[in-house]
Motif scaffolding. Structure first.
Motif, PDB file in Angstrom:
ATOM      1  N   ILE A 167     -30.496 -65.754 -51.739  1.00 29.29           N
ATOM      2  CA  ILE A 167     -29.034 -65.740 -51.875  1.00 29.29           C
ATOM      3  C   ILE A 167     -28.398 -65.836 -50.493  1.00 29.29           C
ATOM      4  O   ILE A 167     -28.778 -65.105 -49.581  1.00 29.29           O
ATOM      5  N   THR A 197     -31.818 -67.239 -56.970  1.00 28.16           N
ATOM      6  CA  THR A 197     -31.096 -65.973 -57.038  1.00 28.16           C
ATOM      7  C   THR A 197     -32.104 -64.858 -57.322  1.00 28.16           C
ATOM      8  O   THR A 197     -33.314 -65.110 -57.410  1.00 28.16           O
ATOM      9  N   PHE A 252     -24.685 -59.580 -59.191  1.00 27.38           N
ATOM     10  CA  PHE A 252     -25.387 -60.867 -59.271  1.00 27.38           C
ATOM     11  C   PHE A 252     -26.139 -60.959 -60.592  1.00 27.38           C
ATOM     12  O   PHE A 252     -26.754 -59.987 -61.046  1.00 27.38           O
TER      13      PHE A 252
END
Ligand code: NAP
Length: 195
Positions: A113, A153, A169
């Motif tokens: 990320i 991610t 997230f």
């Protein structure tokens, strides 16, 4: 294609291994699991890996420890964890690996990320370093060689470890179950800290 996957037993690596299995010949490598044992923090170890594999068509590197913690308490030795374990480790694989690739081959490194996140200064800087290396290295590669960085991610499987650092997230499942067994050539894992 003959694909060397470094970090094949990890959360990311095992998902990559599963995605490639059946379509490609995957050679797995890791610190203590896989077809080959390698320590990406060591020139000699990475050189020995490529001497053992011979020519390959693609190299994927999914390794790298980093330091997570508040800036105010961070010491240079903390920051060095990401520099050595992730940035230079992946760069080392790419530097030696370029000479082990067949024409038209590819190198894929793993960042993460890229948004700034609290307590993740080391991760943010190191991921940016990997990106910068890839962007510039791509211009210099010859023989049709390619280099890319992928930026997954946070994996659902990694939430117990990384979840607290990524509030808000959305995680993704890796779909890869690690089936790695300790490398038969290794008596014990190399004495390198992995965070
Ligand atoms: N997990 C996530 O959610 C996530 C998300 C985005 C980006 N990433 C990035 O993806 C990369 C891999 O993360 P991960 O979560 O999959 O890690 P992980 O589950 O801890 O797995 C690490 C892998 O790297 C190998 N390895 C560790 N140190 C090594 C060394 N010195 N030399 C050679 N191999 C070594 C391990 O081998 P052994 O098992 O043999 O020790 C293992 O296969 C990291 O750069 C991370 O920042 C992860």
């Amino acid at each position: 294609m003959k694909v060397l996957l470094v970090g094949a037993s990890g959360a990311v690596g095992s998902a990559v291994a599963q995605a490639l299995a059946g379509r490609h010949e995957v050679i797995s490598a890791g610190r203590s699991h896989g077809d080959h044992c390698v320590d990406v923090t060591s020139d000699a170890s990475v050189e020995a890996l490529f001497a053992a594999t011979g020519k390959v068509d693609a190299i994927v590197c999914a390794t790298g420890g980093m330091f997570f913690g508040p800036l105010a308490a961070m010491r240079p030795t903390d920051f060095d964890i990401g520099l050595q374990g992730k940035l230079l480790g992946q760069v080392r694989v790419a530097l030696f690996g370029q000479h082990a690739l067949n024409d038209g081959g590819s190198i894929t490194l793993t960042t993460g990320i890229d948004e700034p996140i609290l307590n993740a200064v080391n991760a943010s800087a190191v991921n940016a370093g990997v990106e910068g290396f890839v962007r510039a290295a791509a211009m210099e590669l010859t023989r049709g060689l390619r280099i890319n960085a992928v930026s997954p991610t946070v994996m659902t499987e990694s939430l117990p470890v990384y979840g607290p650092y990524f509030p808000g997230f959305e995680s993704v499942p890796s779909k890869g179950a690690s089936t790695a067994a300790p490398c038969s050539a290794c008596k014990s894992p190399p004495p390198v800290a992995h965070v």
